[in-house]
Motif scaffolding. Structure first.
Motif, PDB file in Angstrom:
ATOM      1  N   LEU A 232      39.894  -5.264   6.352  1.00  0.00           N
ATOM      2  CA  LEU A 232      38.732  -4.626   6.983  1.00  0.00           C
ATOM      3  C   LEU A 232      38.164  -3.522   6.091  1.00  0.00           C
ATOM      4  O   LEU A 232      36.949  -3.308   6.048  1.00  0.00           O
ATOM      5  CB  LEU A 232      39.127  -4.051   8.349  1.00  0.00           C
ATOM      6  CG  LEU A 232      39.312  -5.090   9.467  1.00  0.00           C
ATOM      7  CD1 LEU A 232      39.950  -4.440  10.698  1.00  0.00           C
ATOM      8  CD2 LEU A 232      37.976  -5.732   9.845  1.00  0.00           C
ATOM      9  N   SER A 233      39.035  -2.836   5.356  1.00  0.00           N
ATOM     10  CA  SER A 233      38.564  -1.820   4.417  1.00  0.00           C
ATOM     11  C   SER A 233      37.934  -2.464   3.189  1.00  0.00           C
ATOM     12  O   SER A 233      36.946  -1.955   2.657  1.00  0.00           O
ATOM     13  CB  SER A 233      39.720  -0.895   4.012  1.00  0.00           C
ATOM     14  OG  SER A 233      40.123  -0.091   5.101  1.00  0.00           O
TER      15      SER A 233
ATOM     16  N   GLN B 289      45.749  -0.378  18.728  1.00  0.00           N
ATOM     17  CA  GLN B 289      45.610  -0.945  17.388  1.00  0.00           C
ATOM     18  C   GLN B 289      45.230  -2.418  17.457  1.00  0.00           C
ATOM     19  O   GLN B 289      44.317  -2.871  16.750  1.00  0.00           O
ATOM     20  CB  GLN B 289      46.920  -0.802  16.605  1.00  0.00           C
ATOM     21  CG  GLN B 289      47.117   0.517  15.905  1.00  0.00           C
ATOM     22  CD  GLN B 289      48.358   0.489  15.021  1.00  0.00           C
ATOM     23  OE1 GLN B 289      48.991  -0.542  14.840  1.00  0.00           O
ATOM     24  NE2 GLN B 289      48.720   1.633  14.480  1.00  0.00           N
ATOM     25  N   SER B 290      45.936  -3.175  18.291  1.00  0.00           N
ATOM     26  CA  SER B 290      45.685  -4.610  18.394  1.00  0.00           C
ATOM     27  C   SER B 290      44.273  -4.887  18.897  1.00  0.00           C
ATOM     28  O   SER B 290      43.577  -5.765  18.370  1.00  0.00           O
ATOM     29  CB  SER B 290      46.709  -5.262  19.323  1.00  0.00           C
ATOM     30  OG  SER B 290      48.016  -5.103  18.821  1.00  0.00           O
ATOM     31  N   ILE B 291      43.830  -4.131  19.912  1.00  0.00           N
ATOM     32  CA  ILE B 291      42.481  -4.314  20.447  1.00  0.00           C
ATOM     33  C   ILE B 291      41.431  -3.955  19.390  1.00  0.00           C
ATOM     34  O   ILE B 291      40.457  -4.687  19.186  1.00  0.00           O
ATOM     35  CB  ILE B 291      42.290  -3.459  21.714  1.00  0.00           C
ATOM     36  CG1 ILE B 291      43.165  -3.989  22.852  1.00  0.00           C
ATOM     37  CG2 ILE B 291      40.819  -3.434  22.143  1.00  0.00           C
ATOM     38  CD1 ILE B 291      43.205  -3.096  24.076  1.00  0.00           C
ATOM     39  N   ALA B 292      41.633  -2.822  18.712  1.00  0.00           N
ATOM     40  CA  ALA B 292      40.667  -2.355  17.716  1.00  0.00           C
ATOM     41  C   ALA B 292      40.546  -3.342  16.555  1.00  0.00           C
ATOM     42  O   ALA B 292      39.437  -3.690  16.131  1.00  0.00           O
ATOM     43  CB  ALA B 292      41.077  -0.977  17.201  1.00  0.00           C
TER      44      ALA B 292
ATOM     45  N   CYS C 137      37.280  -5.692  15.490  1.00  0.00           N
ATOM     46  CA  CYS C 137      36.650  -5.591  14.176  1.00  0.00           C
ATOM     47  C   CYS C 137      36.686  -6.914  13.410  1.00  0.00           C
ATOM     48  O   CYS C 137      35.772  -7.206  12.624  1.00  0.00           O
ATOM     49  CB  CYS C 137      37.330  -4.496  13.353  1.00  0.00           C
ATOM     50  SG  CYS C 137      37.092  -2.832  14.002  1.00  0.00           S
ATOM     51  N   LEU C 138      37.741  -7.693  13.613  1.00  0.00           N
ATOM     52  CA  LEU C 138      37.826  -8.984  12.931  1.00  0.00           C
ATOM     53  C   LEU C 138      36.826  -9.989  13.484  1.00  0.00           C
ATOM     54  O   LEU C 138      36.306 -10.832  12.747  1.00  0.00           O
ATOM     55  CB  LEU C 138      39.243  -9.555  13.047  1.00  0.00           C
ATOM     56  CG  LEU C 138      40.345  -8.830  12.258  1.00  0.00           C
ATOM     57  CD1 LEU C 138      41.703  -9.450  12.570  1.00  0.00           C
ATOM     58  CD2 LEU C 138      40.087  -8.878  10.755  1.00  0.00           C
TER      59      LEU C 138
ATOM     60  N   ILE D  72      31.068   0.548  17.576  1.00  0.00           N
ATOM     61  CA  ILE D  72      32.080   0.397  18.629  1.00  0.00           C
ATOM     62  C   ILE D  72      33.432   0.107  17.990  1.00  0.00           C
ATOM     63  O   ILE D  72      34.457   0.685  18.372  1.00  0.00           O
ATOM     64  CB  ILE D  72      31.687  -0.740  19.595  1.00  0.00           C
ATOM     65  CG1 ILE D  72      30.362  -0.420  20.282  1.00  0.00           C
ATOM     66  CG2 ILE D  72      32.802  -0.976  20.627  1.00  0.00           C
ATOM     67  CD1 ILE D  72      29.831  -1.540  21.159  1.00  0.00           C
ATOM     68  N   GLY D  73      33.425  -0.779  16.976  1.00  0.00           N
ATOM     69  CA  GLY D  73      34.667  -1.081  16.266  1.00  0.00           C
ATOM     70  C   GLY D  73      35.261   0.142  15.596  1.00  0.00           C
ATOM     71  O   GLY D  73      36.474   0.379  15.682  1.00  0.00           O
ATOM     72  N   LEU D  74      34.415   0.941  14.965  1.00  0.00           N
ATOM     73  CA  LEU D  74      34.900   2.151  14.293  1.00  0.00           C
ATOM     74  C   LEU D  74      35.443   3.156  15.304  1.00  0.00           C
ATOM     75  O   LEU D  74      36.444   3.834  15.035  1.00  0.00           O
ATOM     76  CB  LEU D  74      33.775   2.784  13.478  1.00  0.00           C
ATOM     77  CG  LEU D  74      33.409   2.055  12.175  1.00  0.00           C
ATOM     78  CD1 LEU D  74      32.188   2.702  11.535  1.00  0.00           C
ATOM     79  CD2 LEU D  74      34.580   2.075  11.201  1.00  0.00           C
TER      80      LEU D  74
END
Length: 199
Positions: free
Chosen positions: A93-94, A140-143, A147-148, A161-163
């Protein structure tokens, strides 16, 4: 009458096999993330790999406890597999320039730091799971899943929203890390006070 010896748990049991499957899914996620960062189908596939990996984490832990399949191998590899999958997803993601590197690095330093601490204090006792850690893992899992998924490809404000979700995960990750550090130091201190520490 002597008690019958406890049956030895086989190394290749269903719980450990699921853990190894999760390990194998880490390079799969990375390859897919390199190949398909900007396609809807590719992003859904990447997210599916991550979600399936998280499901295997829950399932292998449940099986190990319910069927008495806990092994030293599983105790070592299960947290490594978890951190590797979470870390791989955050790093990609980064790389996509979605999640800032400082967020990814902060989460990874905490995750691997606490994992190393858990191993180093095993001689004093096992550090039990706590609500802070469970909340951190859930967020963490939800975020990461959010984002994925290709939401920002359909609607650009979805990235914010993802950030926001990742930032919440960072806060909970740091908080739970401090809680675990405090609990680990207390466990060591109490064990030494009771004479349970190494001679």
């Amino acid at each position: 009458m002597t008690a019958s010896p406890k049956a030895e748990v086989p190394l290749w049991n269903i719980a450990n096999i699921l853990t190894m499957v999760r390990c194998a899914m880490v390079p799969l996620l990375v390859v897919l993330a390199i190949l398909y960062p900007d396609t809807v189908g590719g992003r859904i596939l990447i997210a599916a790999v991550f979600v399936i990996a998280m499901i295997t984490d829950f399932v292998d832990g449940h099986l190990a406890r319910s069927r008495n399949l806990i092994t030293d191998f599983g105790k070592i590899m299960d947290p490594i597999a978890d951190k590797a999958m979470t870390g791989a997803a955050l790093v990609m993601l980064s790389v996509w320039e979605y999640v800032p590197w400082w967020m990814t690095i902060l989460i990874l330093v905490r995750e691997f730091g606490i994992t190393i601490m858990r191993f180093t204090i095993l001689k004093y006792g096992a550090l039990p799971a706590n609500m802070a850690g469970k909340a951190k893992t859930m967020v963490q899992s939800i975020a990461i899943t959010f984002c994925l998924l290709p939401f920002e490809l359909w609607w650009s404000p979805a990235r914010w929203i993802g950030l926001a979700l990742v930032l919440l995960a960072v806060i909970l990750t740091v908080w739970s890390g401090l809680v675990n550090l405090k609990d680990g130091l207390r466990l060591r201190r109490e064990a030494l006070a009771e004479g349970a520490g190494p001679a």
